[in-house]
Design a protein around this motif. Structure first.
Motif, short mmCIF file in Angstrom:
data_model
loop_
_atom_site.label_atom_id
_atom_site.label_comp_id
_atom_site.label_asym_id
_atom_site.label_seq_id
_atom_site.Cartn_x
_atom_site.Cartn_y
_atom_site.Cartn_z
N ILE A 109 50.95 47.63 29.41
CA ILE A 109 50.36 48.00 28.12
C ILE A 109 49.12 47.17 27.87
CG2 ILE A 109 52.59 48.67 27.15
CD1 ILE A 109 52.52 46.05 25.53
N ALA A 110 48.24 47.74 27.08
CA ALA A 110 47.05 47.01 26.64
C ALA A 110 47.19 46.76 25.14
CB ALA A 110 45.79 47.82 26.91
N THR A 111 46.92 45.55 24.72
CA THR A 111 46.91 45.23 23.30
C THR A 111 45.56 44.64 22.94
OG1 THR A 111 47.80 43.01 23.65
CG2 THR A 111 49.40 44.76 23.28
N TYR A 112 45.01 45.09 21.84
CA TYR A 112 43.70 44.58 21.42
C TYR A 112 43.61 44.68 19.90
CZ TYR A 112 42.87 49.64 21.61
OH TYR A 112 42.98 51.00 21.44
N PRO A 113 42.97 43.69 19.29
CA PRO A 113 42.87 43.68 17.82
C PRO A 113 41.68 44.48 17.32
CG PRO A 113 41.93 41.67 18.68
CD PRO A 113 42.41 42.46 19.88
N PRO A 142 49.24 39.76 6.12
CA PRO A 142 49.77 39.93 7.48
C PRO A 142 49.15 41.13 8.19
CG PRO A 142 51.55 39.53 5.92
CD PRO A 142 50.31 39.74 5.10
N GLN A 143 49.00 40.99 9.50
CA GLN A 143 48.41 42.05 10.31
C GLN A 143 49.36 43.25 10.42
OE1 GLN A 143 47.71 40.04 13.98
NE2 GLN A 143 49.84 40.03 14.62
N ALA A 144 48.79 44.38 10.80
CA ALA A 144 49.57 45.60 11.03
C ALA A 144 49.57 45.90 12.52
CB ALA A 144 48.98 46.76 10.24
N PHE A 145 50.47 46.79 12.95
CA PHE A 145 50.56 47.21 14.34
C PHE A 145 50.45 48.72 14.43
CE2 PHE A 145 52.46 43.05 14.56
CZ PHE A 145 52.19 42.59 15.84
N PHE A 146 49.56 49.20 15.31
CA PHE A 146 49.43 50.63 15.59
C PHE A 146 49.81 50.87 17.05
CE2 PHE A 146 45.73 51.64 12.41
CZ PHE A 146 46.61 51.46 11.35
N ILE A 172 53.47 51.21 13.55
CA ILE A 172 54.70 50.52 13.92
C ILE A 172 55.12 49.59 12.79
CG2 ILE A 172 55.76 48.87 15.51
CD1 ILE A 172 53.93 49.87 17.69
N ASP A 173 54.16 48.86 12.27
CA ASP A 173 54.44 47.91 11.20
C ASP A 173 53.21 47.85 10.30
OD1 ASP A 173 56.15 45.85 10.01
OD2 ASP A 173 54.56 44.48 10.59
N GLY A 174 53.42 47.92 8.99
CA GLY A 174 52.31 47.86 8.04
C GLY A 174 52.21 49.06 7.14
N GLN A 175 53.23 49.93 7.19
CA GLN A 175 53.19 51.15 6.38
C GLN A 175 52.96 50.87 4.90
OE1 GLN A 175 56.91 53.20 6.17
NE2 GLN A 175 56.20 54.67 4.65
N GLN A 176 53.72 49.92 4.34
CA GLN A 176 53.63 49.67 2.90
C GLN A 176 52.25 49.16 2.51
OE1 GLN A 176 56.36 50.58 1.03
NE2 GLN A 176 57.34 51.16 2.94
N VAL A 179 46.69 45.21 15.21
CA VAL A 179 46.92 45.06 16.65
C VAL A 179 47.24 46.44 17.22
CG1 VAL A 179 48.31 43.99 18.45
CG2 VAL A 179 47.73 42.69 16.39
N ASN A 180 46.38 46.91 18.11
CA ASN A 180 46.56 48.22 18.73
C ASN A 180 47.31 48.07 20.04
OD1 ASN A 180 44.61 49.90 16.94
ND2 ASN A 180 43.41 48.11 17.55
#
Length: 360
Positions: A28-32, A79-83, A94-98, A158-159
């Motif tokens: 996987i690739a993760t990038y901000p 806090p950061q979110a995750f897509f 993934i995280d950060g909906q609210q 964070v993608n």
């Protein structure tokens, strides 16, 4: 307008933490990405940010939402979110909906969705300190410099993108499962509904609300973590390809969701048509809660018997009723529905045994 009640259902099966997980290797690739609030709103309004229908509803109070907006306005860290970036380049949250939903609500001027009368609550910052200059203000009430400060504020995202294996996106289930950081971790079917999002998600939800299926489950209310939808998927999976079953059950169901995500395969269309017919026949012949053998619903009995009945949906269920009673008294079958229920050899034995259901 009917309100859908959600609750937790009890089932008898191998606990999730005792079931062997699939061993999956992936790259996987993760990038901000540092996205301004204005960019996030534009992505939201343009449908580029996806919060699939499985996701929990917006649950923040207006005070919680107001405190988030104030944090941006006064420069406090958020806090950061995750897509998760899927094959269609959609941004699945993934995280950060609210947090993201709150920002969209405030900039658009209304808090939450429409009520049963079609009205929306105006979003005024609420519950802040009495000394706060932002208390009671809508976005349009803010000074222009504060509007700019908010819209130019940055939320780090964070993608996550799966690079390999390219031909098997069931690995994305495991990525999502491990990176889900919400306060209440999502259950497997909730994750499947996001990762393998398609028409099958809607169709499983509709089948799960069938009135006779609810009697078989033993609860009018649907399970808030989609556990009953997972049972429907489990029955379909054994109906479709029981001969290909391999442990763990979780991965077996992942493959079913992936291969039928558009709900247009012949097997799924047959299942969709037959499922309500079989549920009605079950209630007429077996009564309510036929699989609640020791209290909770026994999934090992339900999955193989329901799958076999769907294969033989046009046969006489009065014959199956007599054989069902014999089956439940069979010590060997009872062992296979109470112990090591997800082992491949055990699944095969109980499937072979239920093939006697419609024998005269």
């Amino acid at each position: 307008m009917n309100t859908i009640v959600e609750t937790d259902i009890e089932t008898e099966e191998v606990p999730e933490d005792e079931e062997e997980d699939a061993y999956v290797q992936y790259d996987i690739a993760t990038y901000p990405s540092d996205l301004t609030v204005l960019v996030l709103k534009s992505m939201w309004d343009g449908g580029q940010i996806i919060i699939p229908e499985f996701q929990r509803n917006y649950v923040w109070t207006i005070k919680q939402a107001s405190l988030l907006i104030e944090s941006f306005l006064v420069g406090l860290p958020v806090p950061q979110a995750f897509f998760y970036i899927d094959k269609e380049n959609r941004n699945l949250v993934i995280d950060g909906q609210q947090r993201i939903t709150t920002l969209a609500f405030y900039l658009n001027g209304y808090f939450g969705s429409e009520d049963f009368q079609g009205k929306k609550q105006v979003f005024r910052l609420t519950g802040l300190s009495k000394k706060s200059p932002f208390q009671g203000k809508r976005f349009t009430d803010l000074d222009e410099k504060d509007q700019r400060k908010l819209t130019n504020s940055v939320l780090r995202v964070v993608n996550i993108r799966q690079m390999a294996p390219r031909d098997d996106d069931t690995a994305s289930f495991h990525i999502f499962e491990r990176l889900n950081t919400g306060g209440t971790p999502l259950k497997p079917q909730e994750i499947r509904n996001c990762v393998f999002h398609g028409q099958i998600v809607t169709d499983l939800s509709v089948l799960n609300r069938d009135k006779n299926w609810r009697k078989i489950v033993g609860r009018d209310a649907v399970d808030k973590h989609k556990r009953d939808e997972e049972i429907v998927l489990r029955i379909f999976s054994l109906f479709e390809r029981a001969e290909k079953y391999e442990k763990p059950m979780k991965e077996f169901l992942n493959i079913s969701m992936k291969e039928n995500r558009q709900a247009n395969t012949l097997k799924f269309m047959q299942f969709k048509d037959r499922f309500p017919i079989v549920c009605k026949k079950f209630i007429d012949n077996f009564g309510e809660k036929p699989f609640h053998l020791r209290g909770p619903m026994n999934l090992a009995a339900a999955d193989c018997i329901m799958a076999e009945c769907i294969k033989n949906y046009d046969k006489k269920f009065d014959v199956a009723k007599k054989n069902f009673e014999s089956l439940m008294d069979d010590p060997k079958f009872r062992e296979d529905i109470f112990f090591n229920t997800s082992d491949a050899s055990v699944v095969k034995r109980r499937i072979d045994r239920v093939k006697t259901l419609f024998k005269e």
